[in-house]
Design an enzyme around this catalytic site. Structure first.
Site, short mmCIF file in Angstrom:
data_model
loop_
_atom_site.label_atom_id
_atom_site.label_comp_id
_atom_site.label_asym_id
_atom_site.label_seq_id
_atom_site.Cartn_x
_atom_site.Cartn_y
_atom_site.Cartn_z
CB CYS A 140 -14.35 36.79 3.31
SG CYS A 140 -13.39 36.83 4.91
CE LYS A 167 -15.05 31.75 17.63
NZ LYS A 167 -13.77 32.65 17.74
CD GLN A 218 -6.65 36.74 7.82
OE1 GLN A 218 -7.33 37.21 6.70
NE2 GLN A 218 -7.72 36.82 8.73
CG HIS A 228 -14.91 32.75 6.94
ND1 HIS A 228 -14.61 33.85 6.30
CD2 HIS A 228 -16.08 32.77 7.32
CE1 HIS A 228 -15.48 34.57 5.99
NE2 HIS A 228 -16.68 33.89 6.78
NE ARG A 232 -8.08 42.05 9.98
CZ ARG A 232 -8.64 40.79 10.38
NH1 ARG A 232 -8.39 40.43 11.60
NH2 ARG A 232 -8.94 39.74 9.25
CG HIS A 252 -12.81 32.15 2.18
ND1 HIS A 252 -11.76 33.11 1.90
CD2 HIS A 252 -13.48 32.71 3.38
CE1 HIS A 252 -11.87 33.80 2.82
NE2 HIS A 252 -12.66 33.63 3.78
CG ASP A 292 -8.11 33.81 4.53
OD1 ASP A 292 -8.75 33.06 5.28
OD2 ASP A 292 -8.72 35.12 4.40
ZN LIG Z 1 -13.05 34.82 5.40
#
Ligand SMILES: [Zn+2]
Length: 368
Positions: A106, A241, A153, A287, A135, A157, A155
């Site tokens: 992010c 979410k 991910q 996200h 992580r 945004h 991912d």
């Molecule tokens: Zn994010």
């Protein structure tokens, strides 16, 4: 207690067993637990998914970005990760300075957005990346591809104005449904996590922002005709979410897709746009991950299809079997030609070759 047949059935669909049997991936203690080594076959499947994913995202109005695996401590100080998430992060020092191996993508996407001033005319902006993050998880929590320390991910945004929110969520739900259908997932459970209205002080963002975002999510779900379970008080502190749990062939639920508003990071990083009134406004940030993590999704695919991946995802799509030594060089030539082709072309070519071969045989037979 499970009987032998049940145990065998469970092993037959366990992605750890299938992954080893099909030579897809391994986890090696010398390299480190929770860190996956992708073998050629597993990498081929990942590449097929990634190519498909990237093409679909470009068609869906996303721009692809690429961000570094490590960064100075600064972005993680601003994001608050160093204060609240440090024990889950891999950090190291170099030249007396703190560096972080990224636990999420992010802040980098935010920095790309902030590389120049943004006008409402440019929005929405959608950045997507197959972002590998790291992580720290306790070794006891690690489990095959489901819980790992290095994960990718899918991912993205979305940066938009409050007026664009509802339309963006609707588009996102359409997009998610289309992508999941391509992997033959048609059934899922939808959860809408909202804030606990009796404790607004626990959450970042104004009452207005929360009510607008929650309404946008609920309205989009209703328009799509998706039934959802509302979970009051289950939202994280920075925004409401939607979570999608995919149902696999055995009826088990897998948490994969998530669509999440964020009222925290835009303020921490000062993410704004200039509106039609010439003034600066907070940008809405969403996200989202559709497959979730590639590792988890891969495990789901293996277990759902019991290892028999559909042709387009299969790491071995064509096999050439010469019936005798003297056909070996011809078989190699076919292999070489097919290696240069895309799957669709490959199948046409293979069927043509078969027709040619059969035609020749017929011809010879008729000569005799
Ligand atoms: Zn994010």
């Amino acid at each position: 207690m499970e009987n032998k047949a049940q145990t065998k059935e469970h092993l037959d669909i366990d992605h750890r067993v299938l992954g080893q049997r099909l030579d897809m991936f391994s986890i090696n203690e010398d390299v480190g637990v929770g860190l996956v080594l992708w073998h050629p076959r597993g990498t081929t499947v990942r590449r097929i998914i990634r190519n498909f994913w990237e093409e679909e995202h470009i068609k869906g109005g996303y721009e692809l970005v690429c961000t570094p695996h490590i960064a100075r401590g600064e972005p993680w100080k601003i994001s608050g990760h160093l204060d609240y998430y440090r024990e889950n992060m891999y950090t190291f020092e170099k030249d007396g300075e703190l560096y972080v191996v990224k636990p999420m993508n992010c802040p980098f996407h935010i920095q790309i957005y902030k590389a120049k001033p943004r006008s409402y005319k440019e929005l929405p902006i959608r950045y997507a990346e197959w972002g590998t993050v790291y992580r720290y998880e306790h070794s006891g929590a690690l489990h095959g591809l489901l819980r790992v320390r290095g994960l990718t991910q899918d991912d993205a945004h979305i940066f938009c104005t409050p007026e664009q929110m509802e339309d963006e969520i609707l588009k996102l739900l359409d997009f998610t449904e289309r992508i999941l259908k391509c992997f033959s997932f048609h059934k899922y459970e939808v959860f809408l996590s909202t804030r606990d209205e009796s404790q607004p002080e626990r959450y970042m963002g104004s009452d207005e922002e929360w009510s607008q975002a929650q309404k946008a999510l609920a309205k989009a779900l209703k328009k799509k005709g998706l039934k959802c379970k509302e979970m009051p008080g289950e939202a994280v502190f920075y925004g409401p979410k939607i979570d999608l749990y995919i149902e696999d062939a055995s009826g088990r639920k897998w948490q994969c897709s998530t669509i999440q508003f964020d009222f925290n990071l835009p303020k921490r990083f000062n993410v704004t746009y200039v509106g039609p009134d010439g003034k600066e406004h907070w940008t809405i940030m969403i996200h989202r991950a559709l497959l979730g993590t590639i590792e988890r999704f891969f495990a789901l695919l293996l277990e759902h299809f019991k290892g028999n991946l559909p042709l387009w995802l299969s790491p071995v799509q064509v096999q050439i079997l010469p019936v005798g030594g003297r056909y070996l060089s011809y078989a190699k030539k076919i292999h070489e030609n097919l290696s240069q082709m895309e799957l669709g072309q490959k199948l046409t070519k293979v069927s043509q070759q078969l027709i040619i071969r059969l035609g020749k045989l017929k011809f010879r037979k008729s000569l005799i």
